[in-house]
Design a protein around this motif. Structure first.
Motif, PDB file in Angstrom:
ATOM      1  N   THR A   1       0.834  -1.205   0.000  1.00 37.76           N
ATOM      2  CA  THR A   1       0.000   0.000   0.000  1.00 37.76           C
ATOM      3  C   THR A   1       0.871   1.258   0.000  1.00 37.76           C
ATOM      4  OG1 THR A   1      -1.689  -1.181   1.245  1.00 37.76           O
ATOM      5  CG2 THR A   1      -1.853   1.209   1.215  1.00 37.76           C
ATOM      6  N   ARG A   2       0.468   2.252  -0.813  1.00 37.37           N
ATOM      7  CA  ARG A   2       1.148   3.546  -0.853  1.00 37.37           C
ATOM      8  C   ARG A   2       0.188   4.632  -0.417  1.00 37.37           C
ATOM      9  NH1 ARG A   2       2.666   2.758  -6.984  1.00 37.37           N
ATOM     10  NH2 ARG A   2       0.432   2.652  -6.835  1.00 37.37           N
ATOM     11  N   SER A   3       0.692   5.783  -0.115  1.00 40.22           N
ATOM     12  CA  SER A   3      -0.156   6.909   0.275  1.00 40.22           C
ATOM     13  C   SER A   3      -1.097   7.250  -0.873  1.00 40.22           C
ATOM     14  CB  SER A   3       0.716   8.122   0.625  1.00 40.22           C
ATOM     15  OG  SER A   3      -0.096   9.198   1.022  1.00 40.22           O
ATOM     16  N   GLY A   4      -2.380   7.408  -0.566  1.00 39.63           N
ATOM     17  CA  GLY A   4      -3.387   7.711  -1.580  1.00 39.63           C
ATOM     18  C   GLY A   4      -4.109   6.495  -2.118  1.00 39.63           C
ATOM     19  N   ASP A   5      -3.651   5.299  -1.726  1.00 41.95           N
ATOM     20  CA  ASP A   5      -4.335   4.080  -2.183  1.00 41.95           C
ATOM     21  C   ASP A   5      -5.640   3.890  -1.419  1.00 41.95           C
ATOM     22  OD1 ASP A   5      -2.344   3.556  -3.948  1.00 41.95           O
ATOM     23  OD2 ASP A   5      -1.475   1.865  -2.846  1.00 41.95           O
ATOM     24  N   THR A   6      -6.577   3.207  -2.059  1.00 42.66           N
ATOM     25  CA  THR A   6      -7.853   2.870  -1.419  1.00 42.66           C
ATOM     26  C   THR A   6      -7.775   1.441  -0.897  1.00 42.66           C
ATOM     27  OG1 THR A   6      -9.077   4.342  -2.899  1.00 42.66           O
ATOM     28  CG2 THR A   6     -10.340   2.637  -1.764  1.00 42.66           C
ATOM     29  N   VAL A   7      -8.169   1.270   0.357  1.00 42.66           N
ATOM     30  CA  VAL A   7      -8.175  -0.064   0.971  1.00 42.66           C
ATOM     31  C   VAL A   7      -9.557  -0.313   1.568  1.00 42.66           C
ATOM     32  CG1 VAL A   7      -5.692  -0.096   1.483  1.00 42.66           C
ATOM     33  CG2 VAL A   7      -7.286   0.850   3.158  1.00 42.66           C
ATOM     34  N   ARG A   8      -9.962  -1.574   1.607  1.00 45.57           N
ATOM     35  CA  ARG A   8     -11.221  -1.931   2.250  1.00 45.57           C
ATOM     36  C   ARG A   8     -10.963  -2.118   3.740  1.00 45.57           C
ATOM     37  NH1 ARG A   8     -15.305  -0.292  -0.403  1.00 45.57           N
ATOM     38  NH2 ARG A   8     -16.565  -1.516   1.035  1.00 45.57           N
ATOM     39  N   LEU A   9     -11.892  -1.654   4.545  1.00 43.67           N
ATOM     40  CA  LEU A   9     -11.720  -1.631   5.990  1.00 43.67           C
ATOM     41  C   LEU A   9     -13.043  -1.991   6.660  1.00 43.67           C
ATOM     42  CD1 LEU A   9      -9.728  -0.712   8.274  1.00 43.67           C
ATOM     43  CD2 LEU A   9     -10.792   1.539   8.073  1.00 43.67           C
ATOM     44  N   TRP A  10     -12.951  -2.772   7.721  1.00 48.68           N
ATOM     45  CA  TRP A  10     -14.134  -3.090   8.510  1.00 48.68           C
ATOM     46  C   TRP A  10     -14.252  -2.075   9.638  1.00 48.68           C
ATOM     47  CZ3 TRP A  10     -17.854  -6.478   7.287  1.00 48.68           C
ATOM     48  CH2 TRP A  10     -17.547  -7.462   6.332  1.00 48.68           C
ATOM     49  N   VAL A  11     -15.470  -1.559   9.847  1.00 49.13           N
ATOM     50  CA  VAL A  11     -15.718  -0.621  10.939  1.00 49.13           C
ATOM     51  C   VAL A  11     -16.932  -1.088  11.727  1.00 49.13           C
ATOM     52  CG1 VAL A  11     -14.705   1.325   9.697  1.00 49.13           C
ATOM     53  CG2 VAL A  11     -17.167   0.886   9.510  1.00 49.13           C
ATOM     54  N   ASP A  12     -17.038  -0.599  12.971  1.00 49.27           N
ATOM     55  CA  ASP A  12     -18.201  -0.945  13.796  1.00 49.27           C
ATOM     56  C   ASP A  12     -19.312   0.081  13.580  1.00 49.27           C
ATOM     57  OD1 ASP A  12     -17.408   1.299  15.213  1.00 49.27           O
ATOM     58  OD2 ASP A  12     -16.508   0.150  16.846  1.00 49.27           O
ATOM     59  N   ASP A  13     -20.369  -0.024  14.383  1.00 53.88           N
ATOM     60  CA  ASP A  13     -21.508   0.884  14.216  1.00 53.88           C
ATOM     61  C   ASP A  13     -21.139   2.342  14.473  1.00 53.88           C
ATOM     62  OD1 ASP A  13     -23.260  -1.104  13.500  1.00 53.88           O
ATOM     63  OD2 ASP A  13     -23.940  -1.484  15.548  1.00 53.88           O
ATOM     64  N   ALA A  14     -20.091   2.573  15.290  1.00 55.19           N
ATOM     65  CA  ALA A  14     -19.654   3.945  15.576  1.00 55.19           C
ATOM     66  C   ALA A  14     -18.694   4.465  14.514  1.00 55.19           C
ATOM     67  CB  ALA A  14     -18.991   4.007  16.954  1.00 55.19           C
ATOM     68  N   GLY A  15     -18.358   3.628  13.518  1.00 53.88           N
ATOM     69  CA  GLY A  15     -17.453   4.066  12.463  1.00 53.88           C
ATOM     70  C   GLY A  15     -15.989   3.851  12.787  1.00 53.88           C
ATOM     71  N   GLN A  16     -15.690   3.246  13.954  1.00 55.81           N
ATOM     72  CA  GLN A  16     -14.297   2.998  14.328  1.00 55.81           C
ATOM     73  C   GLN A  16     -13.795   1.716  13.654  1.00 55.81           C
ATOM     74  OE1 GLN A  16     -12.687   5.267  16.246  1.00 55.81           O
ATOM     75  NE2 GLN A  16     -14.605   6.411  16.216  1.00 55.81           N
ATOM     76  N   ALA A  17     -12.483   1.698  13.349  1.00 60.30           N
ATOM     77  CA  ALA A  17     -11.891   0.513  12.733  1.00 60.30           C
ATOM     78  C   ALA A  17     -12.095  -0.695  13.639  1.00 60.30           C
ATOM     79  CB  ALA A  17     -10.410   0.744  12.473  1.00 60.30           C
ATOM     80  N   ALA A  18     -12.445  -1.815  13.051  1.00 57.68           N
ATOM     81  CA  ALA A  18     -12.728  -3.029  13.814  1.00 57.68           C
ATOM     82  C   ALA A  18     -12.236  -4.233  13.010  1.00 57.68           C
ATOM     83  CB  ALA A  18     -14.219  -3.144  14.103  1.00 57.68           C
ATOM     84  N   SER A  19     -12.175  -5.361  13.688  1.00 59.90           N
ATOM     85  CA  SER A  19     -11.773  -6.587  12.993  1.00 59.90           C
ATOM     86  C   SER A  19     -12.922  -7.097  12.144  1.00 59.90           C
ATOM     87  CB  SER A  19     -11.356  -7.651  14.011  1.00 59.90           C
ATOM     88  OG  SER A  19     -12.440  -7.938  14.880  1.00 59.90           O
ATOM     89  N   ALA A  20     -12.584  -7.899  11.160  1.00 52.43           N
ATOM     90  CA  ALA A  20     -13.614  -8.485  10.302  1.00 52.43           C
ATOM     91  C   ALA A  20     -14.414  -9.508  11.112  1.00 52.43           C
ATOM     92  CB  ALA A  20     -12.959  -9.164   9.107  1.00 52.43           C
ATOM     93  N   PRO A  21     -15.672  -9.687  10.782  1.00 50.82           N
ATOM     94  CA  PRO A  21     -16.446 -10.720  11.485  1.00 50.82           C
ATOM     95  C   PRO A  21     -15.854 -12.098  11.203  1.00 50.82           C
ATOM     96  CG  PRO A  21     -17.685  -9.840   9.623  1.00 50.82           C
ATOM     97  CD  PRO A  21     -16.458  -9.001   9.763  1.00 50.82           C
ATOM     98  N   PRO A  22     -15.928 -13.006  12.163  1.00 50.18           N
ATOM     99  CA  PRO A  22     -15.359 -14.343  11.938  1.00 50.18           C
ATOM    100  C   PRO A  22     -16.005 -15.006  10.734  1.00 50.18           C
ATOM    101  CG  PRO A  22     -15.983 -14.045  14.252  1.00 50.18           C
ATOM    102  CD  PRO A  22     -16.526 -12.872  13.490  1.00 50.18           C
ATOM    103  N   GLY A  23     -15.182 -15.638   9.921  1.00 48.91           N
ATOM    104  CA  GLY A  23     -15.686 -16.345   8.748  1.00 48.91           C
ATOM    105  C   GLY A  23     -15.884 -17.821   9.040  1.00 48.91           C
ATOM    106  N   THR A  24     -16.439 -18.533   8.070  1.00 51.05           N
ATOM    107  CA  THR A  24     -16.695 -19.964   8.236  1.00 51.05           C
ATOM    108  C   THR A  24     -15.426 -20.749   8.539  1.00 51.05           C
ATOM    109  OG1 THR A  24     -18.623 -19.818   6.786  1.00 51.05           O
ATOM    110  CG2 THR A  24     -17.688 -22.000   7.120  1.00 51.05           C
ATOM    111  N   PRO A  25     -14.280 -20.486   7.883  1.00 56.09           N
ATOM    112  CA  PRO A  25     -13.069 -21.235   8.232  1.00 56.09           C
ATOM    113  C   PRO A  25     -12.649 -21.049   9.697  1.00 56.09           C
ATOM    114  CG  PRO A  25     -12.779 -20.128   6.134  1.00 56.09           C
ATOM    115  CD  PRO A  25     -14.053 -19.608   6.719  1.00 56.09           C
ATOM    116  N   ASP A  26     -12.757 -19.810  10.205  1.00 51.87           N
ATOM    117  CA  ASP A  26     -12.402 -19.566  11.610  1.00 51.87           C
ATOM    118  C   ASP A  26     -13.331 -20.331  12.550  1.00 51.87           C
ATOM    119  OD1 ASP A  26     -10.385 -17.755  10.885  1.00 51.87           O
ATOM    120  OD2 ASP A  26     -11.834 -16.120  10.735  1.00 51.87           O
ATOM    121  N   ILE A  27     -14.621 -20.297  12.239  1.00 50.39           N
ATOM    122  CA  ILE A  27     -15.599 -20.995  13.072  1.00 50.39           C
ATOM    123  C   ILE A  27     -15.340 -22.499  13.029  1.00 50.39           C
ATOM    124  CG2 ILE A  27     -18.060 -21.512  13.323  1.00 50.39           C
ATOM    125  CD1 ILE A  27     -18.613 -18.716  12.134  1.00 50.39           C
TER     126      ILE A  27
END
Length: 198
Positions: free
Chosen positions: A110-136
């Motif tokens: 990643t470089r400055s100005g790049d777009t990245v996908r990010l998971w956030v909570d209801d308050a808009g704060q950065a959060a971890s991704a929800p557990p997926g089927t492999p993790d479960i």
């Protein structure tokens, strides 16, 4: 040889200790079956609970597009054995159009100005991704295997201890019986026995 009690058609040389050993082997087989059953039950319960929790977490997680506003750096992992994480300052808007800026994990290239996908909570704060089927699935398999192993080990230890007791008693019986048979069989006199004694 009074400890032998053959059933009709049974082996007359089969001793009580031999029967006990057979029962212990059967008990261990049943314990292994019980261990597998417990492992499956624990695994299914863990799968169901974790799936329900993951669905609840996913209701409060949202994926947003964030734009990096700084160069990437490396941050130490959470534990001593975890790898460093590549992070960068990024900014994004939450569902209420509020602007947030935080240092978040990003791909290494990643470089400055790049777009990245990010998971956030209801308050808009950065959060971890929800557990997926492999993790479960990994969690459920791990818990189920651990439960099955614990039951099998506990049963194996208990049956092994019982086997040792049976072996010790069997050896003592053999010694007692041998003491009564050996002098006649070998022709040697026992201490205190005269030549004409039986």
């Amino acid at each position: 040889m009074h400890h032998r009690s053959p059933a009709a058609g049974g082996n007359p040389l089969r001793r009580d200790a031999d029967r006990t050993r057979t029962r212990l082997r059967a008990a261990f087989a049943l314990a292994c079956l019980l261990a597998v059953t417990c492992g499956v039950a624990v695994g299914r319960t863990a799968w169901t609970d974790a799936g329900r929790d993951a669905a609840e977490i996913a209701r409060h997680r949202h994926s947003v597009a964030a734009v990096t506003v700084g160069e990437t750096t490396h941050r130490a992992g959470d534990g001593p054995s975890t790898r460093p994480v590549t992070v960068a300052r990024a900014t994004w808007r939450d569902h209420e159009n509020r602007i947030h800026t935080e240092t978040v994990p990003v791909p290494v290239v990643t470089r400055s100005g790049d777009t990245v996908r990010l998971w956030v909570d209801d308050a808009g704060q950065a959060a971890s991704a929800p557990p997926g089927t492999p993790d479960i699935a990994l969690n459920a398999i791990g818990l189920g295997t651990g439960a099955a192993g614990a039951v099998a080990l506990a049963a194996g230890f208990a049956l092994y201890a019982r086997q040792r007791i049976v072996d010790a008693r069997s050896a003592q019986e053999w010694e007692r019986e041998w003491e009564s048979v050996e002098p006649r069989w070998s022709g040697r006199l026992r201490p205190g026995q005269g030549a004409g004694d039986d």
